[in-house]
Design an enzyme around this catalytic site. Sequence first.
Site, mmCIF file in Angstrom:
data_model
loop_
_atom_site.group_PDB
_atom_site.id
_atom_site.type_symbol
_atom_site.label_atom_id
_atom_site.label_comp_id
_atom_site.label_asym_id
_atom_site.label_seq_id
_atom_site.Cartn_x
_atom_site.Cartn_y
_atom_site.Cartn_z
ATOM 1 C CG ASN A 58 -0.353 -0.043 2.535
ATOM 2 O OD1 ASN A 58 0.625 -0.745 2.762
ATOM 3 N ND2 ASN A 58 -0.917 0.700 3.473
ATOM 4 C CD GLU A 60 -1.268 5.207 4.689
ATOM 5 O OE1 GLU A 60 -1.937 4.330 5.247
ATOM 6 O OE2 GLU A 60 -0.647 6.092 5.317
ATOM 7 C CB CYS A 69 -5.259 -1.178 -1.996
ATOM 8 S SG CYS A 69 -6.590 -0.224 -1.256
ATOM 9 C CD GLU A 71 -5.427 -5.751 -1.386
ATOM 10 O OE1 GLU A 71 -4.761 -4.696 -1.244
ATOM 11 O OE2 GLU A 71 -6.339 -6.080 -0.603
ATOM 12 C CB CYS A 108 -10.943 -2.015 -0.023
ATOM 13 S SG CYS A 108 -10.168 -1.463 -1.567
ATOM 14 C CB CYS A 111 -8.758 -4.346 -3.822
ATOM 15 S SG CYS A 111 -7.486 -3.113 -3.481
#
Length: 159
Positions: A58, A60, A69, A71, A108, A111
Amino acid sequence: MLTIDYTEFHDTNQLKDWEKDLIEQAKAALAGSYSPYSHFRVGAAVLLDNGVIITGSNQENGAYPSGLCAERVALFYAGAQYPNVPIKALAVVASNEKGITVSPVSPCGACRQVMLEYQMISNKPYTIYMVGAGKIIKIDDVKQLLPFSFTNVSEMDQE
């Protein structure tokens, strides 16, 4: 009634060597996480049918939600570098200040949608491993994670 098919493991002894390797690569990807705001690191590893493993973490950003993210980082890289190679499996793991989370984290919604898109591109289901320190959840088809999924608008029935 909605039923989700999955297998739960409490250690890696029941997994095949390639599955263990994929999970270890996802754990190693945690080191690349840029998460100064949430302090919640996520690592992902994607195994392609050609044997290549792509990892992501991830990322940010202070201009939330500009981050991405783990993934999707791994999936987009795999799609860009190996556009015609189907995915065999994806593993995801998360950690916080205490280490790897005891319970597995689930991808999420964004994703999940991207994961399903890549499955639809190859027209072949792939396995997802959600890894926690206390257990591993294995799901053999992305559709299990997103049963009422969005599909290509051009393929929807027109009235």
